[in-house]
Design an enzyme around this catalytic site. Structure first.
Site, PDB file in Angstrom:
ATOM      1  N   ASP A  87      -4.418  -3.828   8.593  1.00 12.90           N
ATOM      2  CA  ASP A  87      -4.535  -4.821   7.528  1.00 12.90           C
ATOM      3  C   ASP A  87      -6.018  -5.088   7.265  1.00 12.90           C
ATOM      4  OD1 ASP A  87      -4.435  -6.921   5.768  1.00 12.90           O
ATOM      5  OD2 ASP A  87      -3.024  -8.123   6.942  1.00 12.90           O
ATOM      6  N   HIS A 131      -2.050   2.420  10.056  1.00  7.98           N
ATOM      7  CA  HIS A 131      -2.529   1.539   8.987  1.00  7.98           C
ATOM      8  C   HIS A 131      -2.944   0.197   9.577  1.00  7.98           C
ATOM      9  CE1 HIS A 131       0.172   3.769   5.825  1.00  7.98           C
ATOM     10  NE2 HIS A 131      -0.831   4.508   6.269  1.00  7.98           N
ATOM     11  N   GLY A 178      -1.941 -10.453   4.956  1.00  9.41           N
ATOM     12  CA  GLY A 178      -3.145 -11.151   5.374  1.00  9.41           C
ATOM     13  C   GLY A 178      -2.945 -12.126   6.514  1.00  9.41           C
ATOM     14  N   GLU A 213      -1.541   1.739  19.242  1.00 12.10           N
ATOM     15  CA  GLU A 213      -0.889   2.379  18.098  1.00 12.10           C
ATOM     16  C   GLU A 213      -0.819   3.893  18.249  1.00 12.10           C
ATOM     17  OE1 GLU A 213       0.600   0.828  15.029  1.00 12.10           O
ATOM     18  OE2 GLU A 213       0.760  -0.254  16.911  1.00 12.10           O
ATOM     19  N   HIS A 217       0.328  -1.072  11.517  1.00 13.36           N
ATOM     20  CA  HIS A 217       1.533  -0.323  11.857  1.00 13.36           C
ATOM     21  C   HIS A 217       1.214   1.167  11.916  1.00 13.36           C
ATOM     22  CE1 HIS A 217       1.935  -0.962   7.360  1.00 13.36           C
ATOM     23  NE2 HIS A 217       1.947   0.359   7.414  1.00 13.36           N
ATOM     24  N   ASP A 228     -29.686  14.525  34.069  1.00  9.66           N
ATOM     25  CA  ASP A 228     -30.082  15.734  33.355  1.00  9.66           C
ATOM     26  C   ASP A 228     -30.733  15.402  32.018  1.00  9.66           C
ATOM     27  OD1 ASP A 228     -28.856  17.190  35.425  1.00  9.66           O
ATOM     28  OD2 ASP A 228     -26.923  17.141  34.397  1.00  9.66           O
ATOM     29  N   HIS A 258       0.809  -1.210   0.000  1.00  7.06           N
ATOM     30  CA  HIS A 258       0.000   0.000   0.000  1.00  7.06           C
ATOM     31  C   HIS A 258       0.848   1.268   0.000  1.00  7.06           C
ATOM     32  CE1 HIS A 258       0.605  -1.376   4.151  1.00  7.06           C
ATOM     33  NE2 HIS A 258       0.550  -0.101   4.520  1.00  7.06           N
ATOM     34  N   ASP A 270       3.934   2.154   1.437  1.00 10.85           N
ATOM     35  CA  ASP A 270       4.845   2.652   2.469  1.00 10.85           C
ATOM     36  C   ASP A 270       5.972   1.668   2.769  1.00 10.85           C
ATOM     37  OD1 ASP A 270       3.600   0.654   3.878  1.00 10.85           O
ATOM     38  OD2 ASP A 270       2.785   1.925   5.454  1.00 10.85           O
TER      39      ASP A 270
END
Length: 463
Positions: A195, A193, A173, A216, A180, A282, A165, A167
């Site tokens: 998965d 990110h 999977g 994270e 991460h 309230d 993706h 990076d």
């Protein structure tokens, strides 16, 4: 210095035992070697069969054992191997990676975040709630505030990806690498990110989205791992379905970066005892399947999959709302809340007050000038009609046409037999309206048009 990626991985060990390094047995030494290479900066050019390689490996094992609170032996003994088999965060535990250079931190205290996409395993509402709760873990104990934005990228972007993706850290999977994040900074800095192929949950199964996100975000804010096994930032991944409380070690470390909260939460306040039989509220609303009870500056959330209610602070979630509401309700089908105080109404989506609010209830809903406050309100799910209760009368408002229905106001007791007292709050659950008066609730069946049950309010809290 560019942000270092913080990978969250699981390292699955073989089902059979590892040999002790000093025995010279090599059968599974590559697995131990890889673990230390990933998390303890073991040189890739080292060779386990060399004397120097064995010595370095033993030293790295001692570092690992010390962090995990194990007996420090330098051997891959059974206790150490069991620790290696546990799910864990993939962020390295030792310098130069875990001790972040110059303690990277955000230089501002108000941060924005955006959610790019979603997992198919949870509804959008559950994902958004889990992420919002994870941010509140850190905002509750620091001066940091977090606001979700929709039209632009936030300082922290949370997104789900599959495979490569862009990076350099590809998802495959498997359960060995499921998320991460990145240290504070520009560009990817702070981003999280996930998965997309993993099963994300709101319970104990697979990967709990709230817990992983909270961990994270600790990295996104600049924290490395903790050696306190009860801490959120401990390397091993564990989650149990219980009311989460941030460990003092996590609090101390995040406050070392950003300082304490200017409005610390005092959860020992007597008003927060949900099982107090005389407790009144309230306002009470339903929101995304939850029931939320507002009291002074606090609110109590009842979530079906949690055994106990959660307590939070109104200002931390909705900083632009007034305290001590008169009434509130959820608008069916549009993910919007409306809060009332005096003759004003605030419309809210997520944590944000909508533009143009607060407004006068006379101009927005069409109330006559002599109605200066609302006692209770509820939007009927099937019809989109909102019922406003004021003293012994009620009005009915059509959310679709944005106008009051003709023929109102009407007597409450005439159309809701048995409800012959001031209505403090009202909510809908399934085919029932729950009317609240002082510390008692009355369940009114909308089909039979009769009260079929009454009980203390605190029955919602499993008291």
């Amino acid at each position: 210095m560019p942000s270092l990626p913080l990978l969250l991985r699981l390292w699955a060990a073989s089902s059979y035992s590892f040999p002790v390094i000093q025995d010279g047995l090599q059968k599974n030494v590559k697995t131990v070697w890889k673990y230390l290479e990933n998390y303890y900066n073991l040189g890739k050019n080292m060779q386990a069969k060399n004397v120097n390689g064995k010595e370095v490996m033993a030293e790295k094992l001692r570092q690992m054992q010390q962090l995990f609170g194990l007996k420090v032996t330098g051997n891959s003994d059974p206790e150490t191997l069991r620790a290696m088999k546990k799910p864990r965060c993939g962020v390295p535990d030792v310098a130069p990676y875990a001790i972040t250079h110059n303690n990277p931190r955000w230089t501002k205290t108000h941060l924005t975040y955006s959610i790019l996409n979603y997992t198919p395993y949870l509804s959008k509402a559950v994902v958004e709630d889990a992420i919002a709760r994870a941010f509140r873990v850190w905002s509750d104990v620091t001066p940091l505030t977090f606001q979700r934005v929709f039209e632009e990228e936030g300082d922290i972007v949370l997104s789900f990806h599959r495979g490569d993706h862009g990076d350099l850290y590809t998802f495959d999977g498997s359960k060995y690498h499921f998320a991460h994040a990145f240290l504070p900074g520009l560009g990817l800095g702070g981003n999280v990110h996930y998965d997309l192929d993993q099963k994300w949950t709101d319970n104990n199964e697979d990967f709990n989205l709230f817990y992983v996100t909270a961990h994270e975000l600790g990295h996104s804010l600049g924290l490395s791992h903790s050696n306190d096994e009860e801490a959120l930032m401990f390397p091993s991944y564990t989650w149990s379905n219980k009311d989460f409380v941030l460990n003092q070690d996590d609090i101390n470390r995040i406050q070392a970066l950003y300082g304490p909260s200017p409005n610390p939460i005092q959860l020992t306040d007597a008003t927060l005892d949900p099982c107090n039989s005389g407790l009144t509220f309230d306002a009470i609303i339903t929101y995304r399947g939850e029931v939320i009870f507002f009291k002074d500056r606090f609110y109590i959330r009842v979530i079906s999959f949690l055994p106990e209610p959660l307590i939070d602070v109104i200002d931390l979630t909705w900083p632009n709302l007034p305290g001590k509401f008169d009434a509130a309700y959820e608008v069916s089908g549009v993910d919007e809340l409306r809060f009332f105080k005096g003759s004003k109404v605030w419309a809210v989506q997520e944590q944000n007050v909508l533009e143009g609010f607060p407004m006068d209830i006379q101009s927005f809903f069409g109330f006559p000038s002599n109605v200066t406050n609302i006692d209770a309100a509820v939007c009927e799910e099937e019809t989109g009609k909102t019922y406003f209760f004021v003293d012994h009368m009620y009005w009915r408002y059509d959310e679709n046409t944005r106008s009051m229905d003709p023929g109102y106001p009407r007597l409450i007791a005439e159309d809701f037999p048995g409800i012959d007292y001031k209505v403090d709050d009202v909510i809908q659950k399934e085919d029932n309206f729950y009317f609240f008066h002082q510390s008692i609730q009355y369940r009114f069946n909308l089909k039979t048009r009769r009260i079929d049950d009454s009980s203390d309010i605190n029955t919602w809290f499993n008291c």
